[in-house]
Enzyme design. Structure first.
Site, PDB file in Angstrom:
ATOM      1  CG  HIS A 123      -2.033   0.933   1.167  1.00  0.00           C
ATOM      2  ND1 HIS A 123      -2.395   1.748   2.213  1.00  0.00           N
ATOM      3  CD2 HIS A 123      -2.921   1.204   0.163  1.00  0.00           C
ATOM      4  CE1 HIS A 123      -3.444   2.466   1.872  1.00  0.00           C
ATOM      5  NE2 HIS A 123      -3.774   2.156   0.635  1.00  0.00           N
ATOM      6  CG  ASP A 127      -6.719   3.369   2.256  1.00  0.00           C
ATOM      7  OD1 ASP A 127      -6.166   4.197   1.503  1.00  0.00           O
ATOM      8  OD2 ASP A 127      -6.967   2.189   1.928  1.00  0.00           O
ATOM      9  CG  HIS A 207     -10.904   4.290   1.345  1.00  0.00           C
ATOM     10  ND1 HIS A 207     -11.418   3.361   0.454  1.00  0.00           N
ATOM     11  CD2 HIS A 207      -9.599   4.439   1.008  1.00  0.00           C
ATOM     12  CE1 HIS A 207     -10.468   2.950  -0.364  1.00  0.00           C
ATOM     13  NE2 HIS A 207      -9.343   3.604  -0.052  1.00  0.00           N
ATOM     14  CG  HIS A 209      -4.902   6.048  -1.437  1.00  0.00           C
ATOM     15  ND1 HIS A 209      -4.372   4.896  -0.879  1.00  0.00           N
ATOM     16  CD2 HIS A 209      -3.884   6.636  -2.138  1.00  0.00           C
ATOM     17  CE1 HIS A 209      -3.107   4.777  -1.220  1.00  0.00           C
ATOM     18  NE2 HIS A 209      -2.782   5.829  -1.984  1.00  0.00           N
TER      19      HIS A 209
END
Length: 235
Positions: A123, A127, A207, A209
């Site tokens: 990732h 988030d 959400h 990011h």
């Protein structure tokens, strides 16, 4: 015979009278002398008492002055301490508001460098789990350099995205947006509204990011949580 006795008696009486007068004179002189001495002693005592009173008064004045100086120094020290504390607080506040959270009332979800099947490798950001349509703001003032679908050029996984250039070679990225409200070249202020959160791109739920990058492009991200904490924010 009688005449001689009388004459002798008269001389004796005269001598006695002179002696008495002389004795009385001496007595008066003694009394006067004692009076003069007593007066002198009284004058000396009065002068001594006056000198002591003056010394006491001078000492009291010196102590009062010293106390005043001490009190003044204490007040100045307290004022300086308050000023220093206020300056420190202002500096901390300034540091805190120089960067802000990109969204409010969030829950941290996927973190930076987290492994998983949702990403090509790991990732690349942090988030912030929020509902769709949540207000998204610029984490810091700067200039918008990238916007649009396809991750604003970084790939379809990001969905709709924005990238803002800040000072000192720092960039921030906002992805999975439902709406973009800024354009390339626009200058934005810290905390200014730029978009609405969403669920576009490769997303398992609504959400935001968020990334901090060294360049405007994918692959230059750093840990955004550590970065924001260094700026005085708690997450």
């Amino acid at each position: 015979m009688s005449s001689r006795v009388t004459s002798r008696s008269s001389r004796t009486s005269l001598l006695r009278t002179r002696a008495a007068v002389l004795a009385a004179g001496l007595g008066v002189s003694a009394v006067l002398g004692a009076g003069v001495a007593a007066a002198a002693d009284a004058t000396s005592a009065s002068a001594s008492a006056s000198s002591v009173a003056s010394a006491v008064e001078a000492q009291a004045a010196a102590q009062a002055k010293a106390a005043k100086v001490t009190a003044s120094a204490k007040v100045k020290a307290q004022a300086a301490a308050k000023k220093k504390a206020a300056a420190k607080k202002a500096a901390a506040a300034k540091k805190a508001i120089s960067w802000v959270h990109p969204v409010k009332k969030y829950k941290l979800s996927a973190k930076f460098n987290q492994a998983g099947g949702m990403w090509q490798s790991t990732h690349s950001g942090q988030d912030f789990a929020v509902s769709s349509g949540t207000d998204v703001v610029a984490a810091h003032g700067g200039t918008v350099v990238k916007t649009g679908g396809n991750g604003a050029g970084d790939g379809p996984a990001y969905g709709n995205a924005i990238v803002i250039r800040h000072g000192n070679g720092t960039y921030s990225q906002y992805a999975h947006l439902s709406r973009i409200d800024v354009r390339v070249g626009q200058v934005v202020a810290t905390g200014q509204h730029i978009a609405r959160s969403g669920n576009t791109g490769n997303s398992s739920g609504p959400h935001l990011h968020f990334e901090i990058r060294k360049t405007p492009n994918f692959g230059s991200a750093v840990d955004p949580v550590a970065f924001l904490r260094a700026k005085g924010l708690s997450l």
